[in-house]
Design an enzyme around this catalytic site. Structure first.
Site, PDB file in Angstrom:
ATOM      1  N   GLU A 278       0.838  -1.209   0.000  1.00 23.41           N
ATOM      2  CA  GLU A 278       0.000   0.000   0.000  1.00 23.41           C
ATOM      3  C   GLU A 278       0.871   1.256   0.000  1.00 23.41           C
ATOM      4  O   GLU A 278       0.525   2.260  -0.621  1.00 23.41           O
ATOM      5  CB  GLU A 278      -0.934   0.016   1.216  1.00 23.41           C
ATOM      6  CG  GLU A 278      -1.926  -1.141   1.277  1.00 23.41           C
ATOM      7  CD  GLU A 278      -2.761  -1.284   0.015  1.00 23.41           C
ATOM      8  OE1 GLU A 278      -3.050  -0.265  -0.636  1.00 23.41           O
ATOM      9  OE2 GLU A 278      -3.107  -2.427  -0.332  1.00 23.41           O
ATOM     10  N   TRP A 281       1.783   1.685  -3.470  1.00 23.46           N
ATOM     11  CA  TRP A 281       0.679   2.304  -4.241  1.00 23.46           C
ATOM     12  C   TRP A 281       0.691   3.817  -4.047  1.00 23.46           C
ATOM     13  O   TRP A 281       0.445   4.588  -4.971  1.00 23.46           O
ATOM     14  CB  TRP A 281      -0.687   1.771  -3.776  1.00 23.46           C
ATOM     15  CG  TRP A 281      -1.151   0.550  -4.512  1.00 23.46           C
ATOM     16  CD1 TRP A 281      -1.176  -0.723  -4.033  1.00 23.46           C
ATOM     17  CD2 TRP A 281      -1.672   0.487  -5.856  1.00 23.46           C
ATOM     18  NE1 TRP A 281      -1.670  -1.575  -4.998  1.00 23.46           N
ATOM     19  CE2 TRP A 281      -1.989  -0.860  -6.120  1.00 23.46           C
ATOM     20  CE3 TRP A 281      -1.893   1.431  -6.852  1.00 23.46           C
ATOM     21  CZ2 TRP A 281      -2.516  -1.278  -7.340  1.00 23.46           C
ATOM     22  CZ3 TRP A 281      -2.423   1.015  -8.068  1.00 23.46           C
ATOM     23  CH2 TRP A 281      -2.731  -0.320  -8.297  1.00 23.46           C
ATOM     24  N   TRP A 310     -21.836  11.090 -19.025  1.00 26.87           N
ATOM     25  CA  TRP A 310     -22.169  11.051 -17.601  1.00 26.87           C
ATOM     26  C   TRP A 310     -23.534  11.688 -17.385  1.00 26.87           C
ATOM     27  O   TRP A 310     -23.903  12.619 -18.111  1.00 26.87           O
ATOM     28  CB  TRP A 310     -21.121  11.805 -16.778  1.00 26.87           C
ATOM     29  CG  TRP A 310     -19.717  11.271 -16.914  1.00 26.87           C
ATOM     30  CD1 TRP A 310     -18.685  11.883 -17.565  1.00 26.87           C
ATOM     31  CD2 TRP A 310     -19.193  10.042 -16.391  1.00 26.87           C
ATOM     32  NE1 TRP A 310     -17.548  11.102 -17.478  1.00 26.87           N
ATOM     33  CE2 TRP A 310     -17.831   9.971 -16.775  1.00 26.87           C
ATOM     34  CE3 TRP A 310     -19.733   8.991 -15.652  1.00 26.87           C
ATOM     35  CZ2 TRP A 310     -16.991   8.897 -16.438  1.00 26.87           C
ATOM     36  CZ3 TRP A 310     -18.910   7.926 -15.316  1.00 26.87           C
ATOM     37  CH2 TRP A 310     -17.559   7.876 -15.701  1.00 26.87           C
ATOM     38  N   ASN A 345     -10.943   1.966   3.223  1.00 23.51           N
ATOM     39  CA  ASN A 345     -10.580   1.803   1.808  1.00 23.51           C
ATOM     40  C   ASN A 345     -11.594   0.980   1.016  1.00 23.51           C
ATOM     41  O   ASN A 345     -11.964   1.332  -0.099  1.00 23.51           O
ATOM     42  CB  ASN A 345      -9.192   1.166   1.694  1.00 23.51           C
ATOM     43  CG  ASN A 345      -8.778   0.990   0.246  1.00 23.51           C
ATOM     44  OD1 ASN A 345      -8.713   1.952  -0.505  1.00 23.51           O
ATOM     45  ND2 ASN A 345      -8.543  -0.251  -0.157  1.00 23.51           N
ATOM     46  N   TRP A 363     -16.894  10.961 -12.357  1.00 24.48           N
ATOM     47  CA  TRP A 363     -15.970  10.702 -11.254  1.00 24.48           C
ATOM     48  C   TRP A 363     -15.402  11.983 -10.664  1.00 24.48           C
ATOM     49  O   TRP A 363     -15.052  12.036  -9.483  1.00 24.48           O
ATOM     50  CB  TRP A 363     -14.832   9.780 -11.718  1.00 24.48           C
ATOM     51  CG  TRP A 363     -14.026  10.304 -12.876  1.00 24.48           C
ATOM     52  CD1 TRP A 363     -14.296  10.149 -14.196  1.00 24.48           C
ATOM     53  CD2 TRP A 363     -12.827  11.087 -12.823  1.00 24.48           C
ATOM     54  NE1 TRP A 363     -13.349  10.774 -14.971  1.00 24.48           N
ATOM     55  CE2 TRP A 363     -12.427  11.353 -14.154  1.00 24.48           C
ATOM     56  CE3 TRP A 363     -12.039  11.597 -11.784  1.00 24.48           C
ATOM     57  CZ2 TRP A 363     -11.297  12.104 -14.477  1.00 24.48           C
ATOM     58  CZ3 TRP A 363     -10.911  12.334 -12.098  1.00 24.48           C
ATOM     59  CH2 TRP A 363     -10.542  12.586 -13.431  1.00 24.48           C
ATOM     60  N   TRP A 386     -10.075   7.375  -7.517  1.00 25.59           N
ATOM     61  CA  TRP A 386     -11.296   7.672  -8.284  1.00 25.59           C
ATOM     62  C   TRP A 386     -11.198   7.167  -9.716  1.00 25.59           C
ATOM     63  O   TRP A 386     -12.138   6.566 -10.248  1.00 25.59           O
ATOM     64  CB  TRP A 386     -11.618   9.178  -8.247  1.00 25.59           C
ATOM     65  CG  TRP A 386     -12.458   9.455  -7.038  1.00 25.59           C
ATOM     66  CD1 TRP A 386     -12.011   9.888  -5.824  1.00 25.59           C
ATOM     67  CD2 TRP A 386     -13.854   9.211  -6.901  1.00 25.59           C
ATOM     68  NE1 TRP A 386     -13.052   9.943  -4.937  1.00 25.59           N
ATOM     69  CE2 TRP A 386     -14.201   9.546  -5.570  1.00 25.59           C
ATOM     70  CE3 TRP A 386     -14.858   8.770  -7.748  1.00 25.59           C
ATOM     71  CZ2 TRP A 386     -15.512   9.428  -5.080  1.00 25.59           C
ATOM     72  CZ3 TRP A 386     -16.165   8.651  -7.267  1.00 25.59           C
ATOM     73  CH2 TRP A 386     -16.473   8.979  -5.949  1.00 25.59           C
TER      74      TRP A 386
HETATM   75  C1  LIG Z   1     -11.840   6.584  -4.316  1.00 22.19           C
HETATM   76  C2  LIG Z   1     -10.631   6.553  -3.427  1.00 22.19           C
HETATM   77  C3  LIG Z   1     -10.112   7.740  -2.930  1.00 22.19           C
HETATM   78  C4  LIG Z   1      -8.976   7.725  -2.115  1.00 22.19           C
HETATM   79  N1  LIG Z   1      -8.475   8.920  -1.644  1.00 22.19           N
HETATM   80  C5  LIG Z   1      -7.343   8.919  -0.884  1.00 22.19           C
HETATM   81  C6  LIG Z   1      -6.784  10.136  -0.422  1.00 22.19           C
HETATM   82  O1  LIG Z   1      -7.255  11.228  -0.727  1.00 22.19           O
HETATM   83  N2  LIG Z   1      -5.691  10.065   0.383  1.00 22.19           N
HETATM   84  C7  LIG Z   1      -5.114   8.874   0.735  1.00 22.19           C
HETATM   85  O2  LIG Z   1      -4.127   8.875   1.486  1.00 22.19           O
HETATM   86  N3  LIG Z   1      -5.608   7.713   0.279  1.00 22.19           N
HETATM   87  C8  LIG Z   1      -6.705   7.693  -0.507  1.00 22.19           C
HETATM   88  N4  LIG Z   1      -7.219   6.502  -0.936  1.00 22.19           N
HETATM   89  C9  LIG Z   1      -6.497   5.252  -0.635  1.00 22.19           C
HETATM   90  C10 LIG Z   1      -6.938   4.521   0.644  1.00 22.19           C
HETATM   91  O3  LIG Z   1      -8.314   4.352   0.662  1.00 22.19           O
HETATM   92  C11 LIG Z   1      -6.495   5.231   1.934  1.00 22.19           C
HETATM   93  O4  LIG Z   1      -5.126   5.540   1.871  1.00 22.19           O
HETATM   94  C12 LIG Z   1      -6.718   4.334   3.155  1.00 22.19           C
HETATM   95  O5  LIG Z   1      -8.076   3.983   3.271  1.00 22.19           O
HETATM   96  C13 LIG Z   1      -6.271   5.067   4.412  1.00 22.19           C
HETATM   97  O6  LIG Z   1      -6.511   4.302   5.558  1.00 22.19           O
HETATM   98  P1  LIG Z   1      -5.307   3.709   6.409  1.00 22.19           P
HETATM   99  O7  LIG Z   1      -4.345   4.771   6.766  1.00 22.19           O
HETATM  100  O8  LIG Z   1      -5.899   2.922   7.506  1.00 22.19           O
HETATM  101  O9  LIG Z   1      -4.615   2.753   5.339  1.00 22.19           O
HETATM  102  P2  LIG Z   1      -3.691   1.472   5.483  1.00 22.19           P
HETATM  103  O10 LIG Z   1      -4.418   0.344   4.870  1.00 22.19           O
HETATM  104  O11 LIG Z   1      -3.165   1.296   6.845  1.00 22.19           O
HETATM  105  O12 LIG Z   1      -2.485   1.822   4.486  1.00 22.19           O
HETATM  106  C14 LIG Z   1      -1.305   2.512   4.913  1.00 22.19           C
HETATM  107  C15 LIG Z   1      -1.087   3.728   4.082  1.00 22.19           C
HETATM  108  O13 LIG Z   1      -0.821   3.381   2.725  1.00 22.19           O
HETATM  109  C16 LIG Z   1      -1.360   4.388   1.859  1.00 22.19           C
HETATM  110  N5  LIG Z   1      -2.374   3.761   1.009  1.00 22.19           N
HETATM  111  C17 LIG Z   1      -3.173   2.720   1.318  1.00 22.19           C
HETATM  112  N6  LIG Z   1      -3.936   2.375   0.255  1.00 22.19           N
HETATM  113  C18 LIG Z   1      -3.605   3.228  -0.733  1.00 22.19           C
HETATM  114  C19 LIG Z   1      -4.050   3.393  -2.082  1.00 22.19           C
HETATM  115  N7  LIG Z   1      -4.964   2.586  -2.643  1.00 22.19           N
HETATM  116  N8  LIG Z   1      -3.528   4.405  -2.801  1.00 22.19           N
HETATM  117  C20 LIG Z   1      -2.585   5.225  -2.279  1.00 22.19           C
HETATM  118  N9  LIG Z   1      -2.131   5.110  -1.030  1.00 22.19           N
HETATM  119  C21 LIG Z   1      -2.629   4.130  -0.267  1.00 22.19           C
HETATM  120  C22 LIG Z   1      -1.990   5.451   2.741  1.00 22.19           C
HETATM  121  O14 LIG Z   1      -1.053   6.480   2.930  1.00 22.19           O
HETATM  122  C23 LIG Z   1      -2.261   4.672   4.032  1.00 22.19           C
HETATM  123  O15 LIG Z   1      -2.302   5.493   5.169  1.00 22.19           O
HETATM  124  C24 LIG Z   1      -8.357   6.491  -1.783  1.00 22.19           C
HETATM  125  C25 LIG Z   1      -8.889   5.305  -2.288  1.00 22.19           C
HETATM  126  C26 LIG Z   1     -10.013   5.327  -3.105  1.00 22.19           C
HETATM  127  C27 LIG Z   1     -10.557   4.043  -3.639  1.00 22.19           C
END
Ligand SMILES: Cc1cc2nc3c(=O)[nH]c(=O)nc-3n(C[C@H](O)[C@H](O)[C@H](O)COP(=O)(O)OP(=O)(O)OC[C@H]3O[C@@H](n4cnc5c(N)ncnc54)[C@H](O)[C@@H]3O)c2cc1C
Length: 472
Positions: A278, A281, A310, A345, A363, A386
């Site tokens: 993650e 990512w 859309w 997420n 979107w 998105w």
């Molecule tokens: C539509 C959509 C919008 C999103 N918008 C954002 C946003 O604005 N900011 C954001 O930080 N994340 C975003 N995410 C990714 C992800 O949902 C969040 O990072 C995550 O839910 C944060 O929770 P956590 O810290 O417990 O994540 P954990 O699961 O603990 O992951 C650790 C860290 O990894 C990073 N991470 C995790 N998943 C992703 C991912 N898919 N893409 C990029 N980084 C990731 C984050 O920094 C996160 O804090 C988005 C995902 C989707 C599907």
């Protein structure tokens, strides 16, 4: 001469490249600056809760810096435009010979930084910039023919090989030579950013809190791969707000995962391996934004998806925003966002796909709403998420793989625990009915729950989306 450090989305003293280097090379002390740019924040749709969270963290940072004899000054400038002049004036006033900062990667921020650097250059102030927000800097990973990767898996393979070389963590600097400058007081609120989210309770500020969350998560990281999809469980780190504001570095996060895995990422600790993925990512989406800046300018990555028709339906959009679509898992997700500034997420994917597929709403409207609400709103990650969900992005979900909201809730919230917490009006509805359209309608009638009827029939919505994508 003194050094000036400009803090932005790196609100910490530990493992902060710019701060560390400024302190290492200074002989006459270090001064720090943070710029308040509320108009710019509004133009960028930054959420009220996020701005409040930033300010609370700036306050905490100021206290930590004061202990190192580094006063934090506050610059007021409504937009980025006035910053070059104001930063040069500040550096000149306090006889700073160099400006240090960590790089930003967004288009407006890059332009701002280049303009600040040019003004500094003209004024004889040296500028030093560092890659710090990501683990592997965007341009360091390239295809064989020196292009930006568009697909995550091959990018990740190279990312893995470079990870260990990037794992040198920099400690907080030593106490600096005192300078006769008092720190400015940090405002707790910014005009135009009133948040109803209880930030102090949900997202306490400061590096200590971020480290506490990290070490707490370290105890559960082994279960991450199985627990991360269950919104009722605290299976993820909830560090995203702290990472987005730079209260913790992603290197510090990766270092924890490496430590619990015996020094290397392997299949032996599946949870740590998936969690580091993650973080990869996170780097990947920044890499995409740098390589294909059109994605941050409201353009889809896949140009042909610009032609999708859309739907322009204000009522449906409002129902989605308010968590009143009649689909319990979608509504629970949206209410979690509205109430806490954060969404799990799995639900971000479910709600984003519901808006862009079942409702066939652009979107960009969902991306904007998320940005206006999220504590962790980050242009690259939000846009990536998105465009993934809308099937307009790089390496995104194929347009025909549309999540069925009922199957999603059945699989990831089987007992309806999460749904009932966020949609208390469904408390008496049996769990099985939450995952079945017919049973839900019947249960609502029987229990008298005040819950909206479907904004769209999901099967019809699905067919409409498939037709719109096939027409491209
Ligand atoms: C539509 C959509 C919008 C999103 N918008 C954002 C946003 O604005 N900011 C954001 O930080 N994340 C975003 N995410 C990714 C992800 O949902 C969040 O990072 C995550 O839910 C944060 O929770 P956590 O810290 O417990 O994540 P954990 O699961 O603990 O992951 C650790 C860290 O990894 C990073 N991470 C995790 N998943 C992703 C991912 N898919 N893409 C990029 N980084 C990731 C984050 O920094 C996160 O804090 C988005 C995902 C989707 C599907």
């Amino acid at each position: 001469m003194k050094n000036l450090v400009w803090f932005r989305r790196d609100l910490r003293v530990e493992d902060n490249s710019a701060l560390f280097e400024a302190a290492q090379s200074s002989t006459e002390g270090v001064i720090a600056v943070y710029a308040l740019t509320p108009k710019q924040w509004q133009q960028h749709d930054d959420a009220a809760c996020k701005v409040q969270f930033w300010l609370a963290n700036v306050q905490s940072l100021s206290q930590s810096l004061a202990k190192l004899n580094i006063p934090l000054l506050i610059l007021k400038s409504s937009t980025f435009e006035e910053l070059p002049k104001k930063i040069v004036a500040l550096a000149t006033k306090h006889q700073c010979s160099s400006l240090f900062f960590n790089r930003a990667y967004e288009v407006n921020e890059l332009r701002r930084d280049d303009e600040v650097a040019a003004s500094c250059d003209a004024a004889g102030i040296a500028v030093q910039r560092f890659h710090d927000r990501v683990i592997i800097p965007p341009k360091e990973i390239a295809t064989k023919d020196d292009r930006f990767y568009k697909v995550f898996t091959p990018y990740r393979k190279i990312w893995d090989t470079k990870l260990m070389d990037r794992m040198t963590l920099r400690p907080a600097p030593k106490k600096q030579k005192p300078v006769a400058i008092e720190p400015d007081s940090v405002p707790t609120k910014a005009q135009g950013f009133q948040s109803s989210t209880d930030i102090d309770a949900l997202w306490p500020a400061g590096e200590t809190e971020a480290q506490r969350r990290l070490s707490n998560f370290a105890d559960h990281i082994g279960q991450y791969s199985s627990g991360r999809d269950l919104p009722a469980e605290n299976g993820t780190s909830q560090l995203s707000g702290y990472l987005a504001a730079g209260v913790i570095s992603s290197r510090q996060c990766a270092a924890m995962a490496l430590e619990v895995s015996g020094g290397r990422i392997s299949d032996e600790n599946e949870g740590a391996r998936v969690w580091v993925s993650e973080l990869a990512w996170r780097d990947f989406y920044t890499h995409v934004m740098v390589g294909f800046p059109r994605v941050s300018m409201h353009c889809p990555f896949k140009a042909k998806t610009e032609a999708i028709s859309w739907r322009d339906d204000e009522d449906d959009l409002k129902a989605w925003q308010a968590g009143r679509t009649g689909y319990p898992i979608v509504d629970a997700g949206m209410r979690q966002l509205n109430q806490t500034g954060w969404m799990h997420n799995r639900l971000r994917m479910v709600t984003a796909m519901f808006l862009t597929k079942h409702l066939l709403i652009d979107w960009r409207l969902g991306e904007r709403y998320f940005m206006q609400k999220l504590i962790d709103g980050d242009l690259a990650a939000n846009n990536g998420g998105w465009q993934w969900s809308a099937s307009t992005g790089t390496d995104s979900v194929p347009y025909f793989r549309i999540f069925n909201p009922f199957s999603q809730s059945k699989r990831f919230d089987t007992e309806g625990q999460f749904i009932k917490q966020l949609c208390p009006e469904l408390i008496d509805v049996p769990a099985k009915a939450l995952h079945d359209a017919g049973k839900l309608t019947k249960a609502i009638a029987e229990t008298g729950a005040s819950y909206p009827s479907y904004v769209v029939d999901y099967k019809e919505g699905r067919e409409r989306a498939l037709a719109a994508f096939k027409a491209l």
